[in-house]
Design a protein around this motif. Sequence first.
Motif, PDB file in Angstrom:
ATOM      1  N   ASP A  51       0.807  -1.220   0.000  1.00  0.00           N
ATOM      2  CA  ASP A  51       0.000   0.000   0.000  1.00  0.00           C
ATOM      3  C   ASP A  51       0.843   1.275   0.000  1.00  0.00           C
ATOM      4  O   ASP A  51       0.358   2.354   0.290  1.00  0.00           O
ATOM      5  CB  ASP A  51      -1.053  -0.003   1.112  1.00  0.00           C
ATOM      6  CG  ASP A  51      -0.453  -0.305   2.467  1.00  0.00           C
ATOM      7  OD1 ASP A  51       0.792  -0.276   2.571  1.00  0.00           O
ATOM      8  OD2 ASP A  51      -1.228  -0.560   3.416  1.00  0.00           O
ATOM      9  N   ASP A  80     -13.312   8.137 -11.057  1.00  0.00           N
ATOM     10  CA  ASP A  80     -14.038   6.860 -11.074  1.00  0.00           C
ATOM     11  C   ASP A  80     -13.978   6.215  -9.691  1.00  0.00           C
ATOM     12  O   ASP A  80     -13.338   6.724  -8.771  1.00  0.00           O
ATOM     13  CB  ASP A  80     -13.538   5.937 -12.192  1.00  0.00           C
ATOM     14  CG  ASP A  80     -12.257   5.208 -11.848  1.00  0.00           C
ATOM     15  OD1 ASP A  80     -11.610   5.566 -10.836  1.00  0.00           O
ATOM     16  OD2 ASP A  80     -11.883   4.286 -12.601  1.00  0.00           O
ATOM     17  N   HIS A  81     -14.698   5.102  -9.556  1.00  0.00           N
ATOM     18  CA  HIS A  81     -14.836   4.474  -8.238  1.00  0.00           C
ATOM     19  C   HIS A  81     -13.497   4.013  -7.676  1.00  0.00           C
ATOM     20  O   HIS A  81     -13.222   4.167  -6.504  1.00  0.00           O
ATOM     21  CB  HIS A  81     -15.793   3.291  -8.333  1.00  0.00           C
ATOM     22  CG  HIS A  81     -17.191   3.709  -8.635  1.00  0.00           C
ATOM     23  ND1 HIS A  81     -17.660   3.861  -9.920  1.00  0.00           N
ATOM     24  CD2 HIS A  81     -18.210   4.044  -7.823  1.00  0.00           C
ATOM     25  CE1 HIS A  81     -18.907   4.258  -9.871  1.00  0.00           C
ATOM     26  NE2 HIS A  81     -19.271   4.381  -8.624  1.00  0.00           N
ATOM     27  N   GLU A  82     -12.701   3.441  -8.577  1.00  0.00           N
ATOM     28  CA  GLU A  82     -11.421   2.914  -8.117  1.00  0.00           C
ATOM     29  C   GLU A  82     -10.524   4.039  -7.608  1.00  0.00           C
ATOM     30  O   GLU A  82      -9.886   3.932  -6.565  1.00  0.00           O
ATOM     31  CB  GLU A  82     -10.750   2.156  -9.269  1.00  0.00           C
ATOM     32  CG  GLU A  82      -9.512   1.421  -8.846  1.00  0.00           C
ATOM     33  CD  GLU A  82      -9.074   0.387  -9.866  1.00  0.00           C
ATOM     34  OE1 GLU A  82      -9.881   0.027 -10.744  1.00  0.00           O
ATOM     35  OE2 GLU A  82      -7.925  -0.054  -9.776  1.00  0.00           O
ATOM     36  N   SER A 132     -11.444   6.758  -6.377  1.00  0.00           N
ATOM     37  CA  SER A 132     -11.965   7.358  -5.160  1.00  0.00           C
ATOM     38  C   SER A 132     -11.544   6.588  -3.914  1.00  0.00           C
ATOM     39  O   SER A 132     -11.690   7.060  -2.803  1.00  0.00           O
ATOM     40  CB  SER A 132     -13.502   7.425  -5.221  1.00  0.00           C
ATOM     41  OG  SER A 132     -14.058   6.147  -5.002  1.00  0.00           O
ATOM     42  N   ILE A 133     -11.013   5.401  -4.113  1.00  0.00           N
ATOM     43  CA  ILE A 133     -10.765   4.516  -2.966  1.00  0.00           C
ATOM     44  C   ILE A 133      -9.305   4.067  -2.858  1.00  0.00           C
ATOM     45  O   ILE A 133      -8.825   3.738  -1.789  1.00  0.00           O
ATOM     46  CB  ILE A 133     -11.727   3.294  -3.055  1.00  0.00           C
ATOM     47  CG1 ILE A 133     -11.652   2.397  -1.824  1.00  0.00           C
ATOM     48  CG2 ILE A 133     -11.473   2.469  -4.276  1.00  0.00           C
ATOM     49  CD1 ILE A 133     -12.712   1.317  -1.834  1.00  0.00           C
ATOM     50  N   ARG A 134      -8.566   4.087  -3.974  1.00  0.00           N
ATOM     51  CA  ARG A 134      -7.192   3.578  -3.946  1.00  0.00           C
ATOM     52  C   ARG A 134      -6.274   4.459  -3.113  1.00  0.00           C
ATOM     53  O   ARG A 134      -6.478   5.668  -3.022  1.00  0.00           O
ATOM     54  CB  ARG A 134      -6.626   3.517  -5.374  1.00  0.00           C
ATOM     55  CG  ARG A 134      -7.079   2.323  -6.165  1.00  0.00           C
ATOM     56  CD  ARG A 134      -6.646   2.446  -7.591  1.00  0.00           C
ATOM     57  NE  ARG A 134      -5.195   2.302  -7.722  1.00  0.00           N
ATOM     58  CZ  ARG A 134      -4.636   1.401  -8.527  1.00  0.00           C
ATOM     59  NH1 ARG A 134      -5.384   0.586  -9.236  1.00  0.00           N
ATOM     60  NH2 ARG A 134      -3.341   1.341  -8.629  1.00  0.00           N
ATOM     61  N   PRO A 135      -5.249   3.858  -2.524  1.00  0.00           N
ATOM     62  CA  PRO A 135      -4.298   4.665  -1.750  1.00  0.00           C
ATOM     63  C   PRO A 135      -3.567   5.682  -2.638  1.00  0.00           C
ATOM     64  O   PRO A 135      -3.132   6.732  -2.147  1.00  0.00           O
ATOM     65  CB  PRO A 135      -3.322   3.645  -1.170  1.00  0.00           C
ATOM     66  CG  PRO A 135      -3.585   2.359  -1.864  1.00  0.00           C
ATOM     67  CD  PRO A 135      -4.950   2.429  -2.462  1.00  0.00           C
ATOM     68  N   GLU A 172     -18.268  17.511  -0.983  1.00  0.00           N
ATOM     69  CA  GLU A 172     -18.608  16.239  -1.624  1.00  0.00           C
ATOM     70  C   GLU A 172     -19.381  16.438  -2.937  1.00  0.00           C
ATOM     71  O   GLU A 172     -19.270  15.641  -3.846  1.00  0.00           O
ATOM     72  CB  GLU A 172     -19.429  15.373  -0.675  1.00  0.00           C
ATOM     73  CG  GLU A 172     -18.578  14.661   0.348  1.00  0.00           C
ATOM     74  CD  GLU A 172     -19.286  13.476   0.974  1.00  0.00           C
ATOM     75  OE1 GLU A 172     -20.517  13.387   0.830  1.00  0.00           O
ATOM     76  OE2 GLU A 172     -18.605  12.660   1.601  1.00  0.00           O
ATOM     77  N   LYS A 186     -17.740  14.233  -8.591  1.00  0.00           N
ATOM     78  CA  LYS A 186     -18.700  13.311  -9.194  1.00  0.00           C
ATOM     79  C   LYS A 186     -17.998  11.983  -9.430  1.00  0.00           C
ATOM     80  O   LYS A 186     -16.968  11.945 -10.123  1.00  0.00           O
ATOM     81  CB  LYS A 186     -19.191  13.852 -10.540  1.00  0.00           C
ATOM     82  CG  LYS A 186     -19.845  15.219 -10.443  1.00  0.00           C
ATOM     83  CD  LYS A 186     -21.297  15.077 -10.059  1.00  0.00           C
ATOM     84  CE  LYS A 186     -21.982  16.419  -9.962  1.00  0.00           C
ATOM     85  NZ  LYS A 186     -23.195  16.344  -9.132  1.00  0.00           N
ATOM     86  N   ILE A 187     -18.566  10.916  -8.893  1.00  0.00           N
ATOM     87  CA  ILE A 187     -17.958   9.604  -9.093  1.00  0.00           C
ATOM     88  C   ILE A 187     -18.725   8.876 -10.187  1.00  0.00           C
ATOM     89  O   ILE A 187     -19.934   8.728 -10.108  1.00  0.00           O
ATOM     90  CB  ILE A 187     -17.980   8.793  -7.787  1.00  0.00           C
ATOM     91  CG1 ILE A 187     -17.233   9.564  -6.707  1.00  0.00           C
ATOM     92  CG2 ILE A 187     -17.353   7.421  -8.008  1.00  0.00           C
ATOM     93  CD1 ILE A 187     -17.208   8.868  -5.373  1.00  0.00           C
ATOM     94  N   MET A 188     -18.027   8.466 -11.232  1.00  0.00           N
ATOM     95  CA  MET A 188     -18.701   7.830 -12.368  1.00  0.00           C
ATOM     96  C   MET A 188     -17.788   6.820 -13.051  1.00  0.00           C
ATOM     97  O   MET A 188     -16.629   6.661 -12.674  1.00  0.00           O
ATOM     98  CB  MET A 188     -19.128   8.897 -13.370  1.00  0.00           C
ATOM     99  CG  MET A 188     -17.957   9.613 -13.996  1.00  0.00           C
ATOM    100  SD  MET A 188     -18.446  10.940 -15.089  1.00  0.00           S
ATOM    101  CE  MET A 188     -18.948  12.181 -13.910  1.00  0.00           C
ATOM    102  N   ASP A 189     -18.327   6.159 -14.074  1.00  0.00           N
ATOM    103  CA  ASP A 189     -17.557   5.167 -14.795  1.00  0.00           C
ATOM    104  C   ASP A 189     -16.468   5.832 -15.633  1.00  0.00           C
ATOM    105  O   ASP A 189     -16.670   6.888 -16.225  1.00  0.00           O
ATOM    106  CB  ASP A 189     -18.494   4.372 -15.707  1.00  0.00           C
ATOM    107  CG  ASP A 189     -17.775   3.220 -16.372  1.00  0.00           C
ATOM    108  OD1 ASP A 189     -17.227   2.388 -15.636  1.00  0.00           O
ATOM    109  OD2 ASP A 189     -17.749   3.169 -17.604  1.00  0.00           O
ATOM    110  N   ILE A 232     -17.128   7.132 -19.409  1.00  0.00           N
ATOM    111  CA  ILE A 232     -17.775   8.369 -19.834  1.00  0.00           C
ATOM    112  C   ILE A 232     -17.007   9.611 -19.382  1.00  0.00           C
ATOM    113  O   ILE A 232     -17.401  10.730 -19.646  1.00  0.00           O
ATOM    114  CB  ILE A 232     -19.242   8.468 -19.339  1.00  0.00           C
ATOM    115  CG1 ILE A 232     -19.302   8.483 -17.815  1.00  0.00           C
ATOM    116  CG2 ILE A 232     -20.077   7.336 -19.896  1.00  0.00           C
ATOM    117  CD1 ILE A 232     -20.694   8.828 -17.283  1.00  0.00           C
TER     118      ILE A 232
END
Lengths: 244, 307
Positions: free
Chosen positions: B102, B172-174, B176-179, B195, B199-202, B205
């Motif tokens: 990590d 994107d989602h990843e 938003s969460i990755r270290p 917040e 915008k969290i999206m695929d 797009i």
Amino acid sequence: MTRTDNKKIKIGAFLFPLILLALGIGYSFYVVNYPQDKIVSNYVTYSKIFKLLSQHIGLVMASAGAAIVASVPLGIFLTRPKFKRFTNVVVGIVNVGQTVPSLAILALFVSFLGVGFKSGVFALWVYSLLPILNNTLAGILGVDKSILEAAKGMGMTATKILTKIELPIAYPVIMAGIRTAVTINIGTATLAAFIGAGGLGDLIIAGNNINRWQIVILGAVLSALLALLTDYLMSLFEDHLKNI
Amino acid sequence: MIKKSKRVRSLVLTLVLLLIAVSLSACGGKDDNTIKIGSKEFTEQLLLGKITVIALEDAGFQVEDKTGVAGSDKVRLALENGDFSMYWEYTGTAWLSQLQHDDPITDPQEAYEKVRDEDANNGLIWLQYAPLNNTYTLMMRRADSEELGIKTISDLAEYINSNPGELRVAIDHEFSIRPDGYPGVQEHYGFSQGEDEIKIMDLGIMYKTLKEEQVDVAMGFATDGRIPAYDLVNLEDDKAFFPVYNAAPVVRSEVLENNPEIEDILQKIAVLLDTEAMMKLNYEVDINEREPEEVAREWLQSEELID
């Protein structure tokens, strides 16, 4: 119905949603307090879960509500003798909307409605129309012709026949359509996360992308419980209306 | 009578042809030395996979094309259990997701050496890495970047801090969460946002959303062909936050032992693939909508690696 029967049903009525709530809260508690690693603990918090859950409920309520408001009157309208000839055309159009993959609808309308809530609600609305419309049509058209003839013979007006005979008889079928639509909608709403509309899909997609099963299961469990709970509440509401 | 003999003859001919076909395919299937080339499913990976398939075929190897598998984990698993003989992986991805560390590494050589050494114990050989760095990037529309004077992520941080609530960001989602993702960028460069501004999206797009002005900043991948096509700019990571993602061929050790010539072929390819070159190849596929195989062949020919 005897008194004891009534009591049994009431206990059941409380027990089932309580079990679902306990499961949801219990699993959320488990993930927040016993995360598998640092990434999970940074990402999953109570406020995050609450925010995603309320986004999800917002998406479903707005889209399913709009679909009911659109489909039921449309169904009634299309069963009136004057407009029956449009039925095939309208159902055909709604059907086309249903056959386009949900993700494609989401992606297509992002350009017009922007990223986020509006596009999500629109796509889910399109998706909920058909089951409600179909069941409204089937319910009303399924009413026995001889009953309608008898009502006409008694001198009832068209409006009276609709409100006193057709709708009450069609009611269970229409409600079944609404319940199907809402339940499917809760599952489909996880896809709204792809276009910035948030919801429980955020958990499933993020968890899957980074390969953290706790987060994926949290998203899946919460949306499944939400679907079960909603379906159950709708069945209570249905019985309640029937008994009036 | 004539009819009958004709029918017999055609029947015999068909049988003979069938026999030949079956025996040929059986030979092919039994050849243990087939090199099974895998890749992930996105454009750059398909290109790298096809380049390898064509180059090795040209050098006379028996090759099986297994490119286009979705999901880093599945691709890695396929390599580990021998469904793939090799594929191109990124140093950063291997370090963070597959080897589950990590602490992101921002030095190319260091990242390469660390994954190479650790994977040697897994029976996987990391060959020479390409200079292309398909790292995360933050992008803006060129016009905005020039108008607001934002060229680097430091500029962006400064702008956001003095104009809160003005810029909308897509991730994107990843990420938003990755270290090594967005929360890390904010911390490293010292800025924060509400917040609603994020915008969290695929990922799919993201570029379009930025181009259509629905957001002002978006994450992307540095080698994506849509960056030049949509007139977007990569903001310079001036405080070196993002880890490096150099692509390198990863080969199962026994495959390399049986076919040592592969290393030389792949090395010649790797050294030529820098970020610019890769962006051009991706552009051909994503924007000009050409087949990855055709683009790969053309590139190999233009670099005189094949005839």
